[in-house]
Design a protein around this motif. Structure first.
Motif, mmCIF file in Angstrom:
data_model
loop_
_atom_site.group_PDB
_atom_site.id
_atom_site.type_symbol
_atom_site.label_atom_id
_atom_site.label_comp_id
_atom_site.label_asym_id
_atom_site.label_seq_id
_atom_site.Cartn_x
_atom_site.Cartn_y
_atom_site.Cartn_z
ATOM 1 N N LEU A 77 0.826 -1.209 0.000
ATOM 2 C CA LEU A 77 0.000 0.000 0.000
ATOM 3 C C LEU A 77 0.860 1.259 0.000
ATOM 4 C CD1 LEU A 77 -2.876 -1.008 2.440
ATOM 5 C CD2 LEU A 77 -2.719 -1.331 -0.043
ATOM 6 N N ASN A 78 2.118 1.140 0.409
ATOM 7 C CA ASN A 78 3.029 2.294 0.396
ATOM 8 C C ASN A 78 3.346 2.761 -1.020
ATOM 9 O OD1 ASN A 78 3.243 2.396 3.189
ATOM 10 N ND2 ASN A 78 4.860 0.861 3.193
ATOM 11 N N ARG A 79 2.994 1.969 -2.023
ATOM 12 C CA ARG A 79 3.238 2.344 -3.412
ATOM 13 C C ARG A 79 2.124 3.231 -3.966
ATOM 14 N NH1 ARG A 79 6.544 -0.488 -6.844
ATOM 15 N NH2 ARG A 79 8.078 -1.740 -5.774
ATOM 16 N N GLU A 114 0.224 -2.962 -11.693
ATOM 17 C CA GLU A 114 1.500 -3.673 -11.633
ATOM 18 C C GLU A 114 1.979 -3.845 -10.195
ATOM 19 O OE1 GLU A 114 1.297 -0.642 -13.457
ATOM 20 O OE2 GLU A 114 0.610 -1.731 -15.212
ATOM 21 N N ASP A 115 1.491 -3.023 -9.287
ATOM 22 C CA ASP A 115 1.909 -3.091 -7.893
ATOM 23 C C ASP A 115 1.004 -3.999 -7.067
ATOM 24 O OD1 ASP A 115 4.020 -1.367 -8.419
ATOM 25 O OD2 ASP A 115 2.832 0.402 -7.939
ATOM 26 N N LEU A 116 -0.282 -3.839 -7.199
ATOM 27 C CA LEU A 116 -1.269 -4.665 -6.501
ATOM 28 C C LEU A 116 -2.543 -4.566 -7.316
ATOM 29 C CD1 LEU A 116 -1.759 -6.335 -3.831
ATOM 30 C CD2 LEU A 116 -2.729 -4.236 -2.880
ATOM 31 N N ALA A 131 -0.331 -9.815 -6.276
ATOM 32 C CA ALA A 131 0.885 -9.008 -6.355
ATOM 33 C C ALA A 131 1.927 -9.724 -7.200
ATOM 34 C CB ALA A 131 1.446 -8.760 -4.960
ATOM 35 N N ARG A 132 2.682 -8.930 -7.953
ATOM 36 C CA ARG A 132 3.828 -9.498 -8.679
ATOM 37 C C ARG A 132 4.878 -9.895 -7.650
ATOM 38 N NH1 ARG A 132 5.566 -5.270 -13.008
ATOM 39 N NH2 ARG A 132 7.527 -5.913 -12.087
ATOM 40 N N GLU A 168 10.990 -6.985 -3.740
ATOM 41 C CA GLU A 168 11.700 -5.700 -3.624
ATOM 42 C C GLU A 168 11.232 -4.925 -2.393
ATOM 43 O OE1 GLU A 168 11.342 -1.566 -6.017
ATOM 44 O OE2 GLU A 168 11.793 -3.321 -7.260
ATOM 45 N N ASP A 169 9.923 -4.866 -2.179
ATOM 46 C CA ASP A 169 9.400 -4.115 -1.041
ATOM 47 C C ASP A 169 9.663 -4.809 0.293
ATOM 48 O OD1 ASP A 169 8.545 -2.227 -2.823
ATOM 49 O OD2 ASP A 169 6.493 -2.156 -2.085
ATOM 50 N N LEU A 170 9.789 -6.128 0.272
ATOM 51 C CA LEU A 170 10.046 -6.861 1.514
ATOM 52 C C LEU A 170 11.520 -6.887 1.895
ATOM 53 C CD1 LEU A 170 7.659 -9.922 1.127
ATOM 54 C CD2 LEU A 170 7.364 -7.935 2.619
#
Length: 174
Positions: A42-44, A58-60, A77-78, A84-86
């Motif tokens: 969600l930060n994206r 592409e993000d969610l 999610a891709r 990358e986010d984790l």
């Protein structure tokens, strides 16, 4: 108002009191690692009107499915975006990445959350997309049991919860 414990089809008065939305509750402190991973993405979001954030498919993304009188919504999610986010998150959360169920329609995606409810509601379609899904994310400070939709809307109005709009493409995004 139709709904399971964490999915509703209703209006959000502070946004558009005349529009019926498909709404999912996301708890940032959930015991479910996949739900916490969805909250990381969600930060994206990109801020829009009234403090509402929008995510790129592409993000969610979301996918609707209907089986008889049941409507289900999956958040997808891709795997590369999620990894990358984790990367900056605790290893205890990253270890679950390889355990996520894969999207049967797109091997490079994982299913993070799946909710369903009994309803006759049919999401509107336009330009290759179904009606977006609204996520209300919050920290569970309510004790035992699910949060009611009225409580989630109140948390948003007090700026203690966020609203994120997620696209629902008819075909899986690349």
């Amino acid at each position: 108002m139709d709904g399971s414990a964490r999915m509703w089809i209703s209006e959000i008065p502070s946004l558009d009191p005349d529009a019926r939305e498909v709404i999912l509750d996301l708890d940032r402190t959930s015991a479910d690692p996949a739900e916490r991973m969805a909250c990381v993405l969600l930060n994206r979001g990109h801020e829009g009107e009234a403090g509402v954030f929008y995510l790129l498919p592409e993000d969610l993304s979301a996918r609707y499915e209907r089986t008889g009188n049941r409507l289900s919504v999956s958040l997808l999610a891709r795997l590369d975006v999620l990894a990358e986010d984790l990367a900056a998150r605790p290893a205890a959360l990253r270890v679950h990445l390889g355990l996520l169920p894969r999207d049967p329609l797109h091997d490079g995606r994982a299913v993070l959350v799946r909710r369903e409810t009994v309803t006759d509601f049919v999401p509107a379609e336009r330009d290759g997309f179904q009606q977006p899904v609204v996520l209300i994310d919050h920290n569970a400070e309510h004790g035992d049991g699910p949060v009611a939709l009225t409580e989630l809307v109140t948390l948003f109005e007090r700026q203690e919860a966020g609203i994120v709009v997620v696209a629902a493409p008819k075909a899986p995004p690349a």
